[in-house]
Design a protein around this motif. Structure first.
Motif, PDB file in Angstrom:
ATOM      1  N   HIS A 871      29.644  39.058  21.715  1.00 44.87           N
ATOM      2  CA  HIS A 871      29.779  37.983  20.721  1.00 44.87           C
ATOM      3  C   HIS A 871      30.534  38.486  19.495  1.00 44.87           C
ATOM      4  CE1 HIS A 871      28.611  34.962  17.736  1.00 44.87           C
ATOM      5  NE2 HIS A 871      28.054  35.934  17.014  1.00 44.87           N
ATOM      6  N   HIS A 872      30.161  39.664  19.015  1.00 43.70           N
ATOM      7  CA  HIS A 872      30.823  40.219  17.835  1.00 43.70           C
ATOM      8  C   HIS A 872      32.292  40.552  18.121  1.00 43.70           C
ATOM      9  CE1 HIS A 872      26.594  41.588  16.438  1.00 43.70           C
ATOM     10  NE2 HIS A 872      26.886  40.395  15.936  1.00 43.70           N
ATOM     11  N   ALA A 873      32.562  41.068  19.314  1.00 46.30           N
ATOM     12  CA  ALA A 873      33.947  41.393  19.680  1.00 46.30           C
ATOM     13  C   ALA A 873      34.805  40.137  19.690  1.00 46.30           C
ATOM     14  CB  ALA A 873      33.973  42.069  21.049  1.00 46.30           C
ATOM     15  N   SER A 874      34.238  39.036  20.197  1.00 46.01           N
ATOM     16  CA  SER A 874      34.971  37.770  20.226  1.00 46.01           C
ATOM     17  C   SER A 874      35.283  37.292  18.806  1.00 46.01           C
ATOM     18  CB  SER A 874      34.151  36.729  20.979  1.00 46.01           C
ATOM     19  OG  SER A 874      34.788  35.465  20.948  1.00 46.01           O
ATOM     20  N   ILE A 904      37.043  54.056  16.939  1.00 40.01           N
ATOM     21  CA  ILE A 904      35.984  53.763  17.917  1.00 40.01           C
ATOM     22  C   ILE A 904      35.817  52.259  18.087  1.00 40.01           C
ATOM     23  CG2 ILE A 904      33.499  53.964  18.393  1.00 40.01           C
ATOM     24  CD1 ILE A 904      33.592  56.673  16.928  1.00 40.01           C
ATOM     25  N   VAL A 905      35.876  51.515  16.966  1.00 44.54           N
ATOM     26  CA  VAL A 905      35.737  50.057  17.049  1.00 44.54           C
ATOM     27  C   VAL A 905      36.885  49.471  17.872  1.00 44.54           C
ATOM     28  CG1 VAL A 905      35.648  47.901  15.743  1.00 44.54           C
ATOM     29  CG2 VAL A 905      34.470  49.935  14.871  1.00 44.54           C
ATOM     30  N   LEU A 906      38.106  49.964  17.647  1.00 44.24           N
ATOM     31  CA  LEU A 906      39.249  49.492  18.444  1.00 44.24           C
ATOM     32  C   LEU A 906      39.012  49.757  19.928  1.00 44.24           C
ATOM     33  CD1 LEU A 906      42.196  50.647  16.140  1.00 44.24           C
ATOM     34  CD2 LEU A 906      41.726  48.278  16.853  1.00 44.24           C
ATOM     35  N   ARG A 907      38.494  50.923  20.226  1.00 47.21           N
ATOM     36  CA  ARG A 907      38.202  51.250  21.621  1.00 47.21           C
ATOM     37  C   ARG A 907      37.124  50.315  22.188  1.00 47.21           C
ATOM     38  NH1 ARG A 907      34.567  54.876  23.888  1.00 47.21           N
ATOM     39  NH2 ARG A 907      35.168  55.723  25.936  1.00 47.21           N
ATOM     40  N   ASN A 908      36.134  50.008  21.366  1.00 50.56           N
ATOM     41  CA  ASN A 908      35.084  49.077  21.810  1.00 50.56           C
ATOM     42  C   ASN A 908      35.657  47.693  22.106  1.00 50.56           C
ATOM     43  OD1 ASN A 908      33.210  51.103  21.465  1.00 50.56           O
ATOM     44  ND2 ASN A 908      32.446  50.337  19.499  1.00 50.56           N
ATOM     45  N   LEU A 909      36.580  47.237  21.247  1.00 50.61           N
ATOM     46  CA  LEU A 909      37.197  45.930  21.453  1.00 50.61           C
ATOM     47  C   LEU A 909      37.983  45.895  22.749  1.00 50.61           C
ATOM     48  CD1 LEU A 909      38.426  44.968  17.854  1.00 50.61           C
ATOM     49  CD2 LEU A 909      36.383  44.181  19.056  1.00 50.61           C
ATOM     50  N   GLU A 910      38.690  46.982  23.036  1.00 48.14           N
ATOM     51  CA  GLU A 910      39.437  47.053  24.296  1.00 48.14           C
ATOM     52  C   GLU A 910      38.478  46.968  25.488  1.00 48.14           C
ATOM     53  OE1 GLU A 910      41.650  50.650  24.174  1.00 48.14           O
ATOM     54  OE2 GLU A 910      42.936  50.010  22.511  1.00 48.14           O
ATOM     55  N   HIS A 912      35.561  45.481  25.577  1.00 54.69           N
ATOM     56  CA  HIS A 912      35.035  44.121  25.712  1.00 54.69           C
ATOM     57  C   HIS A 912      36.103  43.158  26.218  1.00 54.69           C
ATOM     58  CE1 HIS A 912      31.194  45.215  24.124  1.00 54.69           C
ATOM     59  NE2 HIS A 912      31.700  45.605  22.950  1.00 54.69           N
ATOM     60  N   ASN A 913      37.373  43.407  25.870  1.00 58.77           N
ATOM     61  CA  ASN A 913      38.458  42.562  26.393  1.00 58.77           C
ATOM     62  C   ASN A 913      38.538  42.686  27.910  1.00 58.77           C
ATOM     63  OD1 ASN A 913      39.348  41.392  24.057  1.00 58.77           O
ATOM     64  ND2 ASN A 913      40.817  43.015  23.574  1.00 58.77           N
ATOM     65  N   ILE A 914      38.434  43.922  28.375  1.00 57.24           N
ATOM     66  CA  ILE A 914      38.471  44.153  29.825  1.00 57.24           C
ATOM     67  C   ILE A 914      37.253  43.508  30.492  1.00 57.24           C
ATOM     68  CG2 ILE A 914      38.377  45.931  31.611  1.00 57.24           C
ATOM     69  CD1 ILE A 914      39.857  47.787  29.630  1.00 57.24           C
TER      70      ILE A 914
END
Length: 918
Positions: A871-874, A904-910, A912-914
């Motif tokens: 949810h947060h990533a979206s 790290i946050v950028l990596r987390n977003l990637e 969640h996108n996948i």
């Protein structure tokens, strides 16, 4: 007077009670072809009467109404020789309706003065035995009328509660009107005078058993004139002149048994009675402190005499009554019952011994006297279990009540003595109690269920109860039409449902439906059964699967009905707790929204926060806290006056229990997720009490208070209020001193919100100095806050890991930093788009500390596996966070923590996108 504790595989045991059995009927039905129609009306009359005799009065009457033939058979006099009306309040109308069945009534048990008044309307002229309890309000007039209408009476027992309004005049009337009287036992008479006792001696030549128990005054000399008496009890009676007793009573020619328990009799009087009386065989002296304190006293010199006391071996003493020494086992009472060659005189003695043992053991258990552990473990528990197998129903009941009572050591905190409970289990008591609970006699069912309930507070006993099939039995008893039986069964399910391993079994046994039905059945006039049913449902609702079953069974409506209408605080507390637990499964079922949508639910819970009872306020606040996780509920609570009520609760609970403080702060935390509610909380004065709660030493309290202040600080006006009310030092203290990582985290975020620049717009130059009543400048407060935010973030930073991550783009280096920085509980936090946007904006703040804090917060909210990470990533993708994160990660002037955390946050977003694309 009796104490209660408030908290799968069925096997047949070796021991059995003589209980009604339906085995023959079941086998016959099982052998029939399932396609055949069974015509029950063709059964022989004697078979139908036998079936009727195995039913309680209510079922017997209901079955009689099915056809004309059975109605006639149901009126057979042999079916109505005894009545146990204790579960019912018998008024004149009900007594008149029963009168047609009472021509041959011989035995009656009742409860309360109102039922006593109606006894004469039963027109039971052949009544032989009357036994009543809760007789405190019975008057001379009522008792005299009963005696006058029942000349054939042979036994009258009133107690164990005190009959304070009965005088010697009524005893005299009983003597004159009931010349066939054989047994008279009365409790709590203020004065038994010579005139009454002489009347008994004159008019009742067959009076063999007398009990004046817990009386204030007795004329000892006149009692010594009742020459017919064989068994006499003055247990608990005060003001006895033992010198006169010992000189007079030893002359009673037929006296065999004397009970002086719980009196101040001394060794001199005991010695004189035992040495002088030719007929006396048994002296019972339990809990006689004067006698027990004389260590030199011995009874061995009185051969052929029994002394039953706390300091004697009771079983060994009883065994001396038997001529056949081969029968002297550990359970003399059971050995006596199994004797092939019955002895009438011995039977008479043993029957009395059973009665006085059950009575005295229960009284000792009720007193909760210290220093009796050895007695209970070595003798008392085994004696009670043996008495449970008596042929006397009242002895069985008292023994079961004694087991329920002697294990309790603290009523208020629902504490029991584990050693005593497990001794009962070791001696086979669980199976005995369950067998007793299966009796058709409702009095036995009730007391056995009570004992099972109290013993089940012990986890080992609860396991044994479940393994012996106890859950099915209790679930069945909970369906009883007898309120007392249903109440105790619900109490048993309440205590058993504390164990997670038993909740599923209770649901499978139909316990959920039975408990919900109890609430509807006894919605008025049954506070005890309602509290227990609601308490059991509250425990069951904590389980996800059982929570769904509670809702499907109509539990939401039932519990809301209790919260709205019941005035008894125990019921209110358990109903609110049950609703709180039902609402705690928002992610797995729809109960949260279902409770909120139930008519009057939220209004009732808001109203309960004003209760004078702390437990009710605590559970109501807890329910509102859980319900506030649903968006619609949150706004509906506010519309129902929830903000004002909860702020008032927080203001009033500074000296309350940590549980209430936690829930009050938690409910405000939940409501403050909405910005409108957050503003309202600030305007209603909610900031100051939350700051006070944030200073609490209790981790759960200051954690929830920090969460509420974090939400409030999002609003600039509230942020300024927090500064003005001295909130900065409180949050700073949490930030570095709390043992809770979550409390430190939320305190840091609240401080970050307060000093990211938005509050400055509210702190106008002219009003700023006015508002800062704590003599702390806004700049000073900012410096203090930023210093501690920086220190907080540093505690999650490993210099070596950061250096490795800065020097390498390998995922392993970032994983190491993530694991060190991770706050597990933060994964349960759910942020709004506005909150995520604010942290993204904070990444561009000129303050290095706030940049690092924002990146650290976004890392917590997006760690894979977090409850709301996707949810947060979206939200972050929609807000264009990637650009701000890349800028922060590449900024030459940004602190190292901000850079690494942003990567790290950028990596987390990637990630969640996948994940979302799969």
């Amino acid at each position: 007077m009796n104490r209660r504790v408030r908290r799968k595989v069925s096997r047949k045991g070796k021991e059995k009670l003589v209980l009604p059995s339906y085995l023959e009927i079941e086998c016959e039905i099982a052998d029939l072809d399932y396609k055949q129609t069974v015509d029950w009306t063709c059964l022989p009359d004697d078979t139908v009467i036998q079936l009727f005799s195995c039913l309680n009065y209510r079922d017997r009457a209901n079955l009689s109404s099915t056809c004309r033939t059975w109605r006639v058979l149901g009126l057979s006099e042999c079916l109505w020789t005894s009545f146990d009306l204790r579960a019912h309040k018998i008024d004149a109308a009900m007594a008149s309706s029963l009168a047609s069945r009472c021509n041959n009534l011989q035995k009656l048990r009742f409860r309360g003065a109102e039922s006593a008044d109606a006894i004469i309307l039963l027109l039971a002229k052949n009544l032989r035995e009357i036994s009543g309890d809760y007789c405190r309000k019975i008057t001379d007039a009522t008792l005299s009328a009963i005696a006058a209408r029942h000349e054939a009476l042979e036994s009258l027992q009133l107690g164990p509660d005190f009959c304070e309004r009965i005088s010697s005049d009524a005893i005299k009337t009983i003597a004159i009107c009931c010349p066939k009287l054989k047994k008279l036992r009365l409790s709590g008479i203020i004065d038994v005078n010579a005139e009454a006792l002489n009347a008994l001696s004159k008019h009742c030549p067959n009076l063999l058993d007398i009990g004046f128990i817990d009386c204030l005054n007795i004329d000892e000399m006149a009692l010594g004139n009742v020459a017919s008496v064989r068994f006499l009890s003055v247990a608990g009676t005060t003001n006895m002149k033992w010198g006169a007793v010992s000189h007079q009573w030893h002359k009673l020619p037929n006296l065999i048994g004397l009970d002086v328990s719980r009196t101040d009799i001394g060794p001199v009087a005991v010695s004189r009675l035992m040495s002088s009386s030719q007929s006396l065989k048994i002296l019972c002296a339990f809990n006689c402190s004067v006698l027990e304190e004389d260590t030199s006293f011995t009874v061995s010199k009185y051969k052929g005499k029994l002394l039953l006391a706390l300091f004697t071996d009771v079983v060994k003493e009883i065994a001396s009554l038997f001529v056949d020494t081969t029968k002297k086992g550990e359970n003399m009472l059971l050995d006596w019952r199994n004797l092939e060659n019955k002895n009438k005189s011995l039977d008479e003695i043993m029957t009395w011994i059973e009665w006085i043992l059950s009575h005295n053991l229960l009284r000792i258990a009720e007193s909760n006297q210290h220093g009796l552990d050895n007695f209970w473990l070595n003798q008392g528990a085994a004696l009670l279990l043996s008495l449970m197998q008596s042929s006397q129903e009242d002895v069985q009941e008292r023994a079961a009540t004694g087991l329920a009572t002697f294990v309790v050591i603290d009523d208020e905190n629902a504490s029991i003595d584990s050693g005593r409970a497990e001794e009962v289990m070791r001696c086979g008591g669980i199976r005995l109690l369950l067998n007793l609970a299966k009796s058709w006699r409702e009095g036995l069912q009730s007391e056995a269920a009570k004992a099972i309930a109290n013993l089940s507070v012990n986890a080992n006993v609860a396991k044994a109860v479940a393994e012996e099939g106890g859950i099915d039995i209790l679930a069945g008893l909970a369906r009883s039409m007898n309120r007392l039986v249903a109440e105790e069964a619900a109490g048993g399910l309440w205590n058993l449902s504390v164990g997670e391993e038993h909740k599923g079994a209770i649901a499978e046994a139909g316990g959920v439906r039975a408990l919900v039905d109890l609430i509807f059945k006894w919605s008025s006039g049954g506070d005890g059964v309602l509290e227990r049913a609601a308490g059991a449902l509250a425990n069951l609702a904590a389980d996800d699967r059982c929570s769904t079953e509670v809702a499907l069974a109509g539990g939401v409506h039932a519990l809301v009905m209790l919260a709205r209408n019941c005035k008894f605080e125990g019921v209110q507390e358990q109903a609110a707790r049950a609703l709180a637990n039902l609402a705690a499964h928002g992610d797995s079922n729809t109960n949260n929204s279902a409770v909120g949508q139930e008519a009057g639910a939220l209004e009732a819970l808001v109203q309960l926060t004003h209760s004078p009872h702390e437990g009710v306020r605590q559970e109501a606040a807890g329910a509102l806290w859980n319900l506030s996780f649903d968006d619609r509920n949150r706004e509906a609570i506010a519309a129902a006056g929830g903000v004002e009520a909860l702020v008032a609760l927080a203001q009033s609970c500074s000296n309350a229990s940590p549980g209430l403080q936690e829930r009050a702060a938690g409910a405000l935390w939940g409501l403050s997720v909405s910005e409108a509610n957050s503003i309202a909380i600030g305007q209603q004065g909610g900031v100051a009490p939350l700051i006070a709660l944030a200073r609490s030493d209790a981790e759960d309290v200051h954690e929830t208070a920090a969460g509420a202040l974090w939400n409030l600080a999002f609003n600039p006006d509230n942020a300024l209020r927090i500064v003005e009310e001295g909130g900065v030092p409180a949050l700073v203290h949490l930030c570095y001193a709390s043992v809770s990582k979550m409390a430190r985290f939320m305190a840091a975020l609240a401080l970050a919100y307060m000093f990211d620049g938005r509050m400055d717009e509210c702190a106008l130059p002219g009003s700023s100095s006015e508002g800062l009543s704590k003599s702390v400048s806004l700049d000073g407060a900012r410096r203090m806050a930023l210093k501690n935010i920086e220190a907080f973030v540093q505690t999650f930073s490993d210099p070596q890991a950061f250096a490795s991550a800065a020097a390498s783009s390998a995922p392993a280096a970032l994983v190491q930093v993530t694991e060190r920085a991770r706050i597990q509980e933060a994964g349960h936090l759910r942020c709004s788009g506005a909150e995520i946007g604010r942290f993204i904006t904070m990444l561009r703040n000129p303050s290095p500390t706030l940049k690092a804090c924002a990146a650290f917060a976004l890392l917590q909210f997006t760690i894979p596996g977090g409850r709301h990470a996707l949810h947060h990533a979206s939200l972050m993708q929609n807000a264009g966070a990637s650009r701000a994160l890349r800028t922060a990660a590449a900024a030459a002037t940004a602190p190292l923590q901000a850079k690494i955390f942003a990567r790290i946050v950028l990596r987390n977003l990637e990630h969640h996108n996948i994940e979302s694309s799969l």
